[in-house]
Design a protein around this motif. Structure first.
Motif, mmCIF file in Angstrom:
data_model
loop_
_atom_site.group_PDB
_atom_site.id
_atom_site.type_symbol
_atom_site.label_atom_id
_atom_site.label_comp_id
_atom_site.label_asym_id
_atom_site.label_seq_id
_atom_site.Cartn_x
_atom_site.Cartn_y
_atom_site.Cartn_z
ATOM 1 N N VAL A 1 0.840 -1.204 0.000
ATOM 2 C CA VAL A 1 0.000 0.000 0.000
ATOM 3 C C VAL A 1 0.871 1.249 0.000
ATOM 4 O O VAL A 1 0.632 2.191 -0.761
ATOM 5 N N ARG A 2 1.899 1.267 0.809
ATOM 6 C CA ARG A 2 2.781 2.443 0.856
ATOM 7 C C ARG A 2 3.477 2.665 -0.486
ATOM 8 O O ARG A 2 3.586 3.791 -0.959
ATOM 9 N N TYR A 3 3.927 1.586 -1.116
ATOM 10 C CA TYR A 3 4.526 1.683 -2.454
ATOM 11 C C TYR A 3 3.504 2.240 -3.447
ATOM 12 O O TYR A 3 3.821 3.136 -4.233
ATOM 13 N N SER A 4 2.281 1.712 -3.396
ATOM 14 C CA SER A 4 1.238 2.144 -4.332
ATOM 15 C C SER A 4 0.906 3.624 -4.167
ATOM 16 O O SER A 4 0.645 4.319 -5.142
ATOM 17 N N ILE A 5 0.926 4.099 -2.936
ATOM 18 C CA ILE A 5 0.679 5.522 -2.683
ATOM 19 C C ILE A 5 1.850 6.348 -3.197
ATOM 20 O O ILE A 5 1.657 7.347 -3.899
ATOM 21 N N THR A 6 3.074 5.936 -2.874
ATOM 22 C CA THR A 6 4.270 6.662 -3.309
ATOM 23 C C THR A 6 4.331 6.775 -4.821
ATOM 24 O O THR A 6 4.683 7.826 -5.361
ATOM 25 N N GLU A 7 3.978 5.690 -5.526
ATOM 26 C CA GLU A 7 4.051 5.670 -6.987
ATOM 27 C C GLU A 7 2.827 6.298 -7.652
ATOM 28 O O GLU A 7 2.790 6.428 -8.877
#
Length: 113
Positions: free
Chosen positions: A17-23
């Motif tokens: 989820v954090r990766y998806s938000i960052t990207e």
């Protein structure tokens, strides 16, 4: 909903989820870091990204598709390209009504007069 609720609703992990938000695949939570609040739009975005990844699309291709202002192009046959609204990608909509419409349209426009 809190982050743990989002994780439970989607089956995703916190790093995913954090990766998806960052990207930019998932919108940032409302309320800032200490009071992060997620909604149905976050659940849908996480699920859309997961479905597209499961279909074999790499993150760069997903980014291009979701950012396509005029729609994401998919060549389906020589001379035929299907353009899909990014909001529909991985949305879970039933494709059968669309398939029937495309079938009718192609039958009509490719028919000899």
């Amino acid at each position: 909903m809190r982050l743990n609720d989002l994780l439970d609703a989607t089956g995703a992990t916190e790093p995913q989820v954090r990766y998806s938000i960052t990207e930019g695949f998932v919108p940032s939570p409302r309320g800032g870091r200490s009071n992060a609040d997620y909604g149905d739009d976050h659940v849908e975005a996480v699920q859309r990204y997961s479905r597209l990844r499961d279909l074999g699309f790499p993150p760069a291709a997903i980014k291009l598709m979701l950012d396509a202002k005029q729609g994401a192009p998919f060549p389906v046959a020589p001379g035929v390209t299907l353009t899909v609204d990014p909001a529909l990608l991985g949305s879970g909509h039933d494709p059968q009504p669309i398939v029937r419409s495309i079938d009718t349209l192609l039958t009509d426009i490719l028919k000899r007069t």
